[in-house]
Design an enzyme around this catalytic site. Structure first.
Site, PDB file in Angstrom:
ATOM      1  N   LYS A  15       4.872  -4.167  13.899  1.00 14.20           N
ATOM      2  CA  LYS A  15       5.150  -5.599  13.684  1.00 14.20           C
ATOM      3  C   LYS A  15       7.013  -5.367  13.124  1.00 14.20           C
ATOM      4  CE  LYS A  15       3.712  -7.540   9.783  1.00 14.20           C
ATOM      5  NZ  LYS A  15       4.685  -7.934   8.756  1.00 14.20           N
ATOM      6  N   ARG A  90       2.767 -17.001   7.343  1.00 15.09           N
ATOM      7  CA  ARG A  90       1.682 -16.366   7.401  1.00 15.09           C
ATOM      8  C   ARG A  90       0.296 -16.520   6.161  1.00 15.09           C
ATOM      9  NH1 ARG A  90       4.204 -11.145   5.300  1.00 15.09           N
ATOM     10  NH2 ARG A  90       2.507  -9.527   5.141  1.00 15.09           N
ATOM     11  N   ARG A 129       0.994   5.873   5.834  1.00 15.71           N
ATOM     12  CA  ARG A 129       1.577   5.755   5.411  1.00 15.71           C
ATOM     13  C   ARG A 129       1.956   5.823   3.700  1.00 15.71           C
ATOM     14  NH1 ARG A 129       4.181  -0.226   6.265  1.00 15.71           N
ATOM     15  NH2 ARG A 129       2.773  -0.855   4.442  1.00 15.71           N
ATOM     16  N   ARG A 135       4.256   3.155  -1.212  1.00 13.58           N
ATOM     17  CA  ARG A 135       4.543   1.960  -1.300  1.00 13.58           C
ATOM     18  C   ARG A 135       3.224   1.725  -2.232  1.00 13.58           C
ATOM     19  NH1 ARG A 135       5.816  -1.775   3.704  1.00 13.58           N
ATOM     20  NH2 ARG A 135       4.497  -3.182   2.797  1.00 13.58           N
ATOM     21  N   ARG A 146      -4.206  -7.019   1.844  1.00 16.92           N
ATOM     22  CA  ARG A 146      -3.943  -7.471   2.184  1.00 16.92           C
ATOM     23  C   ARG A 146      -4.403  -8.169   3.860  1.00 16.92           C
ATOM     24  NH1 ARG A 146      -0.304  -2.940   2.167  1.00 16.92           N
ATOM     25  NH2 ARG A 146       0.836  -3.440   3.555  1.00 16.92           N
TER      26      ARG A 146
HETATM   27  P1  AMP Z   1       4.930  -6.966   5.045  1.00 13.58           P
HETATM   28  O1  AMP Z   1       6.226  -6.255   3.889  1.00 13.58           O
HETATM   29  O2  AMP Z   1       5.212  -8.238   5.747  1.00 13.58           O
HETATM   30  O3  AMP Z   1       3.373  -6.587   4.843  1.00 13.58           O
HETATM   31  O4  AMP Z   1       5.404  -7.694   2.641  1.00 13.58           O
HETATM   32  C1  AMP Z   1       4.629  -7.361   1.754  1.00 13.58           C
HETATM   33  C2  AMP Z   1       3.819  -8.355   1.345  1.00 13.58           C
HETATM   34  O5  AMP Z   1       5.974  -9.034   0.718  1.00 13.58           O
HETATM   35  C3  AMP Z   1       2.811  -9.320   0.846  1.00 13.58           C
HETATM   36  O6  AMP Z   1       1.726  -8.423   0.762  1.00 13.58           O
HETATM   37  C4  AMP Z   1       3.493 -10.302   0.332  1.00 13.58           C
HETATM   38  O7  AMP Z   1       2.763 -10.099  -0.885  1.00 13.58           O
HETATM   39  C5  AMP Z   1       4.795 -10.468   0.638  1.00 13.58           C
HETATM   40  N1  AMP Z   1       5.459 -11.437   1.474  1.00 13.58           N
HETATM   41  C6  AMP Z   1       6.186 -10.809   2.418  1.00 13.58           C
HETATM   42  N2  AMP Z   1       5.825 -12.282   3.016  1.00 13.58           N
HETATM   43  C7  AMP Z   1       5.008 -13.177   2.887  1.00 13.58           C
HETATM   44  C8  AMP Z   1       4.737 -14.491   3.067  1.00 13.58           C
HETATM   45  N3  AMP Z   1       4.758 -14.900   4.217  1.00 13.58           N
HETATM   46  N4  AMP Z   1       4.235 -15.265   1.974  1.00 13.58           N
HETATM   47  C9  AMP Z   1       3.810 -14.914   1.187  1.00 13.58           C
HETATM   48  N5  AMP Z   1       3.675 -13.506   0.883  1.00 13.58           N
HETATM   49  C10 AMP Z   1       4.325 -12.715   1.379  1.00 13.58           C
END
Ligand code: AMP
Length: 196
Positions: A15, A90, A129, A135, A146
């Site tokens: 995404k 989310r 990854r 990461r 996740r």
């Molecule tokens: P992502 O890059 O979208 O996978 O986001 C990485 C991390 O950021 C997630 O695993 C959460 O810890 C935090 N995060 C990102 N977006 C949100 C959201 N909408 N609500 C809560 N935590 C978020």
């Protein structure tokens, strides 16, 4: 043309990559909450210090904090004509926050791009990854956390947006360019075309 979009998919669905492509083609800013949080962690800001351990564990940052970050970002001038949200909302509480915020601006989402990728495929992409990028939240445990959160909390938001008739389910398996083309075909069917 204004377009207010959301891209949703499990971690490892691509995404982020597809969101950047769509944002560039439609000339709208991509608002990725994950990127905002990671940048704050890297810079050692107060927000970064607050969220680092949560992100590393693969848990969700509290809704209030996340929604405040998004409200601030969407209030900037470049998001006035449109935006693509990646990673927010989310869960259902965040959907309600976003609804309220957009209603206050007399706006609504035009389309929700839902990338469909089987769990096994997401897992193997995330593991690859992890090996490449290292990461902090790509450990086996954080990945499982996740994906579990995605299935329990994030997938249900698609039911809500589905009842509004704005969800486009896109097969997220295959060649990157092909997946992008599938997304554009769906957006064009809604009258949302690339700016150039
Ligand atoms: P992502 O890059 O979208 O996978 O986001 C990485 C991390 O950021 C997630 O695993 C959460 O810890 C935090 N995060 C990102 N977006 C949100 C959201 N909408 N609500 C809560 N935590 C978020």
């Amino acid at each position: 043309m204004s377009a207010r979009l959301l891209i949703v998919g499990p971690q490892g669905s691509g995404k982020g990559t597809q969101g950047v492509r769509v944002g560039a083609a439609l000339d709208i800013p991509v608002v990725s909450t994950g990127d905002v949080f990671r940048a704050n962690v890297a810079e050692g800001t107060d927000l970064g210090l607050q969220v680092k351990s949560i992100i590393d564990a693969g848990d969700l940052v509290p809704d209030e904090l996340t929604s405040a970050v998004v409200r601030d970002r969407l209030a900037q001038a470049d998001a006035a004509q449109g935006f693509l949200l990646d990673g927010y909302p989310r869960n259902l509480a965040q959907v309600m926050h976003l609804d309220e915020f957009l209603e206050g601006r007399d706006e609504k989402l035009d389309a929700v791009i839902a990338l469909v990728v089987p769990r096994e495929e997401s897992l193997s992409r995330l593991t690859a990854r992890a090996a490449e990028q290292g990461r902090a939240d790509d450990t086996e445990e954080a990945i499982a956390t996740r994906l579990g959160i995605y299935e329990r909390e994030t997938a249900p938001i698609l039911d809500v947006y589905g009842t509004r008739g704005i969800v486009d389910e896109i097969d997220g398996v295959g060649d990157l360019d092909e997946i992008t083309a599938r997304i554009f075909a769906a957006l064009e069917a809604r009258g949302l075309r690339p700016a150039r």
